[in-house]
Design a protein around this motif. Structure first.
Motif, PDB file in Angstrom:
ATOM      1  N   PHE A  44       0.859  -1.322  -0.064  1.00  0.00           N
ATOM      2  CA  PHE A  44      -0.115  -0.157  -0.013  1.00  0.00           C
ATOM      3  C   PHE A  44       1.015   1.365  -0.126  1.00  0.00           C
ATOM      4  CE2 PHE A  44      -2.025   3.462   2.355  1.00  0.00           C
ATOM      5  CZ  PHE A  44      -3.211   3.627   1.655  1.00  0.00           C
ATOM      6  N   ASN A  45       1.967   1.271   0.966  1.00  0.00           N
ATOM      7  CA  ASN A  45       2.723   2.459   1.014  1.00  0.00           C
ATOM      8  C   ASN A  45       3.604   2.667  -0.422  1.00  0.00           C
ATOM      9  OD1 ASN A  45       1.868   3.088   3.782  1.00  0.00           O
ATOM     10  ND2 ASN A  45       3.693   1.599   4.306  1.00  0.00           N
ATOM     11  N   LEU A  46       4.252   1.381  -0.973  1.00  0.00           N
ATOM     12  CA  LEU A  46       4.748   1.472  -2.318  1.00  0.00           C
ATOM     13  C   LEU A  46       3.761   2.332  -3.423  1.00  0.00           C
ATOM     14  CD1 LEU A  46       6.496  -1.859  -2.166  1.00  0.00           C
ATOM     15  CD2 LEU A  46       7.713   0.586  -2.011  1.00  0.00           C
ATOM     16  N   GLY A  78       4.555  10.090  -6.945  1.00  0.00           N
ATOM     17  CA  GLY A  78       5.978  10.215  -7.952  1.00  0.00           C
ATOM     18  C   GLY A  78       7.056  10.216  -7.134  1.00  0.00           C
ATOM     19  N   GLN A  79       7.201   9.606  -5.765  1.00  0.00           N
ATOM     20  CA  GLN A  79       8.480   9.743  -4.943  1.00  0.00           C
ATOM     21  C   GLN A  79       9.019   8.143  -5.080  1.00  0.00           C
ATOM     22  OE1 GLN A  79       6.922  10.770  -1.367  1.00  0.00           O
ATOM     23  NE2 GLN A  79       6.754  12.848  -1.841  1.00  0.00           N
TER      24      GLN A  79
END
Length: 64
Positions: free
Chosen positions: A26-28, A35-36
């Motif tokens: 989820f975090n990915l 865009g990070q």
């Protein structure tokens, strides 16, 4: 994560690791949308680890 390491884990450890990997995925995805994300390969690796753990959990269910 290698399949050998997954097979050595207990069922409780597998469930805990699965929850951890799902939150990481989820975090990915969130970082990718903003865009990070440095490496898109990390999403693929996380998905594969989730699939490996689900496969082992299912194999243990069928065995029991």
């Amino acid at each position: 994560m290698k399949m050998k390491a997954i097979k050595e884990m207990t069922s409780e450890e597998l469930v805990a690791k699965l929850a951890e990997l799902k939150s990481e995925l989820f975090n990915l995805r969130f970082r990718q949308a903003s865009g990070q994300l440095e490496s898109p390969v990390s999403i693929r690796n996380c998905k594969r680890d989730i699939a490996r753990i689900n496969t082992e959990i299912r194999a243990r269910e069928l065995k029991a």
